[in-house]
Scaffold this active site. Structure first.
Site, PDB file in Angstrom:
ATOM      1  CG  HIS A   1     -38.626  81.218  14.945  1.00  7.82           C
ATOM      2  ND1 HIS A   1     -39.995  81.108  15.024  1.00  7.82           N
ATOM      3  CD2 HIS A   1     -38.240  80.209  14.120  1.00  7.82           C
ATOM      4  CE1 HIS A   1     -40.411  80.079  14.286  1.00  7.82           C
ATOM      5  NE2 HIS A   1     -39.344  79.533  13.725  1.00  7.82           N
TER       6      HIS A   1
ATOM      7  CD  GLN B   1     -42.235  72.371  12.194  1.00  6.18           C
ATOM      8  OE1 GLN B   1     -41.415  71.456  12.219  1.00  6.18           O
ATOM      9  NE2 GLN B   1     -42.056  73.482  12.860  1.00  6.18           N
TER      10      GLN B   1
ATOM     11  CB  ALA C   1     -48.585  77.759  10.933  1.00  6.68           C
TER      12      ALA C   1
ATOM     13  N   GLY D   1     -41.916  91.108   4.225  1.00  5.80           N
ATOM     14  CA  GLY D   1     -42.850  91.710   3.279  1.00  5.80           C
ATOM     15  C   GLY D   1     -43.696  90.706   2.533  1.00  5.80           C
TER      16      GLY D   1
ATOM     17  CG  ASP E   1     -39.746  80.731  10.379  1.00  8.29           C
ATOM     18  OD1 ASP E   1     -39.126  79.772  10.875  1.00  8.29           O
ATOM     19  OD2 ASP E   1     -40.832  80.590   9.787  1.00  8.29           O
TER      20      ASP E   1
END
Length: 374
Positions: free
Chosen positions: A53, A135, A213, A242, A267
């Protein structure tokens, strides 16, 4: 090529000593091998990291839909010991996502010795508007197995992971159909515990950036977080910079997930490796503040990370996560989620020679991808 006198972590992630022979990019032998080779005494050998990801880094973004951007990302990752990755898209129109998938698939076939593309991760567009985070809500749409198959076809079979909010559309048939060819993940979702469990029973087997999310766990309602933790057949992504998850919560989460269910992901977005500045993410403006640990939107909402798996691995060790669990969570576990664990993710005969040599202080000294120095 033979690496001699290696202290390495074997396919069971136990420390071992021996020689490793590489032939045609594959690990041919492990043991005490006759013949000359390169003496690797004093170094620690681990399998290459796998990031399933990641949106971008080094100025490039997967959603740019360009070979130039993919080059920037894969070169940056290789320098940081990430030998395999899944370019991850944002919520965009289906036709645009198909175009991006085409570009990624074509690029993956012509890669040299930079970090390898082993799949495509579609983070949306079948998500909940109330949990969209960074998003673009304009492109959110109801889930459709037909759309998912279109994405898979455009990716030339590289589609390995897709995030959905199961409560936002009639998702049971979607999950059953799509999980036949792709791992379906719950994320960017407002599902309650019952809705989450129903989705898991239908075939969802993964959770996108756990805690972020999604509905939290409380003492009266398990939400997505508690329900995922309660299901032993579900893996969960953790952003270990962290900031996205506090060290104390990470320690508790690893205790529950154990050494096989935790999946470390970055991410990260295009700002990774670049530092302070103004950047673009999914058509939206985001910022990295001076000494900031992640990117934020103008209202302060966390948008994405700017870390990488190597830095997260070191973080985990500093957070007192045991070495074996930390290493598996960065290598074989993510490889297993995308069903690539027979090829990558551990040091074993027959697997790709994706190797990272560290010194005793865990600094990267050399990275090999398919047996070639990156």
């Amino acid at each position: 090529m033979i690496f001699k006198n290696c202290t390495f972590y074997n396919e069971f992630f136990e420390k071992e000593f021996g020689d490793i022979e590489i032939q045609n990019g594959i690990i041919k032998q492990i043991g005490i091998i006759d013949g000359d080779g390169r003496d690797m005494s004093g170094l620690i050998l681990i399998p290459g990291f796998v990031d399933i990801h990641i949106h971008g880094g080094n100025g490039g973004d997967s959603s740019d839909g360009s070979a130039e951007s993919l080059d920037k990302i894969s070169v940056y990752l290789a320098k940081n010991g990430v030998t395999s990755f899944c370019p991850t898209t944002m919520t965009l129109p289906i036709d645009r996502l198909c175009d991006i998938a085409n570009v990624i698939a074509e690029y993956s076939e012509s890669q040299s010795n930079s970090s390898k593309i082993v799949g495509i991760n579609f983070e949306g567009p079948f998500i909940a508007a109330s949990k969209k985070g960074a998003q673009n809500g304009e492109y959110i749409t109801d889930g459709s197995a037909q759309y998912a198959k279109k994405l898979s076809s455009a990716s030339n079979g590289l589609m390995k992971l897709i995030t959905i909010a199961p409560e936002s559309f009639e998702s049971e048939a979607f999950i059953k159909a799509v999980s036949e060819f792709c791992t379906v993940s719950i994320g960017h979702s407002a599902a309650n515990a019952s809705e989450c469990q129903k989705a898991i029973d239908s075939g969802i087997s993964h959770a996108t950036h756990l805690y972020n999310a999604m509905t939290p766990m409380t003492h009266r309602e398990a939400g997505i977080v508690g329900t995922v933790l309660d299901n032993d057949n579900v893996t969960a992504e953790l952003i270990c910079d962290g900031g996205h998850i506090s060290p104390a919560v990470l320690r508790n989460t690893f205790k529950i997930l154990g050494e096989n269910r935790a999946i470390v992901v970055s991410d990260s977005m295009r700002a990774a490796g670049l530092g302070e500045g103004e950047y673009e993410l999914g058509g939206q403006q985001v910022f990295v503040k001076k000494d900031g640990g992640y990117a934020v939107m103008s209202d302060g909402t966390i948008a994405a990370s700017i870390t990488n798996i190597y830095d997260e691995f070191r973080n985990l060790l500093s957070f007192n996560i045991d070495f074996k669990t930390a290493l598996k969570s960065c290598t074989i576990n993510p490889a297993r989620v995308i069903k690539e664990d027979s090829r990558i993710g551990s040091i074993a005969v027959g697997k790709a020679a994706d190797l990272v040599f560290l010194d005793e202080d865990m600094n990267i000294k050399e990275v090999y991808i398919n047996g070639t120095l990156a």
